[in-house]
Motif scaffolding. Structure first.
Motif, PDB file in Angstrom:
ATOM      1  N   SER A 138     -40.787 -11.126   2.285  1.00  0.00           N
ATOM      2  CA  SER A 138     -41.595 -11.327   3.491  1.00  0.00           C
ATOM      3  C   SER A 138     -42.539 -12.510   3.306  1.00  0.00           C
ATOM      4  O   SER A 138     -42.725 -13.326   4.219  1.00  0.00           O
ATOM      5  N   SER A 143     -40.594 -15.590   3.623  1.00  0.00           N
ATOM      6  CA  SER A 143     -40.281 -15.834   5.029  1.00  0.00           C
ATOM      7  C   SER A 143     -41.447 -16.560   5.715  1.00  0.00           C
ATOM      8  O   SER A 143     -41.239 -17.527   6.441  1.00  0.00           O
ATOM      9  N   TYR A 145     -41.402 -15.258  10.581  1.00  0.00           N
ATOM     10  CA  TYR A 145     -42.191 -14.035  10.624  1.00  0.00           C
ATOM     11  C   TYR A 145     -42.153 -13.300   9.283  1.00  0.00           C
ATOM     12  O   TYR A 145     -41.266 -13.529   8.466  1.00  0.00           O
ATOM     13  N   PHE A 172     -41.068 -10.802   7.448  1.00  0.00           N
ATOM     14  CA  PHE A 172     -40.090  -9.744   7.225  1.00  0.00           C
ATOM     15  C   PHE A 172     -39.097 -10.159   6.145  1.00  0.00           C
ATOM     16  O   PHE A 172     -38.602 -11.293   6.152  1.00  0.00           O
ATOM     17  N   GLN A 229     -36.421 -13.226   7.290  1.00  0.00           N
ATOM     18  CA  GLN A 229     -36.330 -13.380   8.745  1.00  0.00           C
ATOM     19  C   GLN A 229     -35.994 -14.836   9.069  1.00  0.00           C
ATOM     20  O   GLN A 229     -36.480 -15.746   8.410  1.00  0.00           O
ATOM     21  N   HIS A 284     -33.133 -11.054  12.397  1.00  0.00           N
ATOM     22  CA  HIS A 284     -34.078 -10.199  11.678  1.00  0.00           C
ATOM     23  C   HIS A 284     -33.626 -10.078  10.222  1.00  0.00           C
ATOM     24  O   HIS A 284     -32.430 -10.135   9.930  1.00  0.00           O
ATOM     25  N   GLU A 327     -33.356  -7.566   8.277  1.00  0.00           N
ATOM     26  CA  GLU A 327     -32.405  -6.468   8.050  1.00  0.00           C
ATOM     27  C   GLU A 327     -30.996  -6.867   8.488  1.00  0.00           C
ATOM     28  O   GLU A 327     -30.025  -6.609   7.777  1.00  0.00           O
ATOM     29  N   SER A 380     -37.382  -2.440   3.537  1.00  0.00           N
ATOM     30  CA  SER A 380     -37.932  -3.418   4.478  1.00  0.00           C
ATOM     31  C   SER A 380     -39.158  -2.837   5.154  1.00  0.00           C
ATOM     32  O   SER A 380     -39.644  -1.779   4.780  1.00  0.00           O
ATOM     33  N   THR A 381     -39.620  -3.520   6.189  1.00  0.00           N
ATOM     34  CA  THR A 381     -40.575  -2.950   7.134  1.00  0.00           C
ATOM     35  C   THR A 381     -39.794  -1.927   7.956  1.00  0.00           C
ATOM     36  O   THR A 381     -38.568  -2.008   8.042  1.00  0.00           O
ATOM     37  N   PRO A 432     -37.656  -0.672  10.526  1.00  0.00           N
ATOM     38  CA  PRO A 432     -36.839  -1.508  11.391  1.00  0.00           C
ATOM     39  C   PRO A 432     -37.044  -1.233  12.885  1.00  0.00           C
ATOM     40  O   PRO A 432     -37.344  -0.109  13.284  1.00  0.00           O
ATOM     41  N   GLN A 439     -43.838   0.590  12.194  1.00  0.00           N
ATOM     42  CA  GLN A 439     -43.972  -0.184  13.431  1.00  0.00           C
ATOM     43  C   GLN A 439     -45.350   0.045  14.060  1.00  0.00           C
ATOM     44  O   GLN A 439     -46.002  -0.892  14.501  1.00  0.00           O
ATOM     45  N   HIS A 497     -48.312  -9.304   6.636  1.00  0.00           N
ATOM     46  CA  HIS A 497     -48.416  -9.493   8.081  1.00  0.00           C
ATOM     47  C   HIS A 497     -49.763 -10.117   8.446  1.00  0.00           C
ATOM     48  O   HIS A 497     -49.835 -10.957   9.345  1.00  0.00           O
TER      49      HIS A 497
END
Length: 162
Positions: A18, A21, A27, A29, A46, A57, A59, A82-83, A85, A106, A152
């Motif tokens: 991430s 990325s 972003y 991810f 990402q 994305h 994923e 991952s985060t 999804p 999320q 993030h």
């Protein structure tokens, strides 16, 4: 359903992806797919912002690497880290694997940035889908949520208008 030390290790790798990325201008991810034997079979960042492809994305990018190299049967027991999804990626993960370990939920992701306009009216809860998957799908998380949230926050600082 409990996590293992290996789950935390691979989730930290997804968090590092991430960061990569964000450094690449996209972003925050990243995703890692780990086989049952503990070997990494795919990892991705990402690419939505850089490519303009809304399907880019992390994923989805990781899952695309799996096929046709391995069959669904060979991937039984593999884990995606991952985060949590989104709905699109949740569906793809459900079709391809049977296990997920996620860092940032999320709901927590959107709480970090209330000004961000989520695509959906309410934060997605991937378990709504995963509880309907057969054979049984194991979803673990949030795990290491603060570490995942830091990336993030880093993205928001780097992209104050984005």
């Amino acid at each position: 359903m409990s996590h293992t030390e290996a789950d935390a290790l691979w989730l930290r790798r997804a968090i590092e992806l991430s960061r990569q990325s964000v450094a690449a201008g996209d972003y925050a991810f990243g995703a890692v797919v780990v086989a049952r034997d503990g070997s990494v079979v795919a990892e991705a960042i990402q690419t939505v912002a850089k490519s303009g492809d809304p399907l880019g994305h992390a994923e989805m990018n990781a899952l695309r690497q799996l096929f046709p190299r391995w069959s669904r049967k060979e991937l039984a027991g593999a884990t995606l880290c991952s985060t949590e999804p989104c709905p699109m990626c949740s569906g793809a993960v459900a079709w391809c694997l049977n296990r997920l370990v996620f860092g940032l939920s999320q709901a927590s992701m959107y709480a970090l940035d209330p000004e961000a306009a989520p695509r959906f009216e309410e934060p997605w809860d991937s378990r709504r889908l995963f509880t309907t998957v057969r054979p049984v799908f194991e979803a673990i998380g949030p795990l290491l949520e603060q570490e995942a949230a830091d990336v993030h926050r880093m993205w928001r600082v780097a992209n104050p208008n984005g």
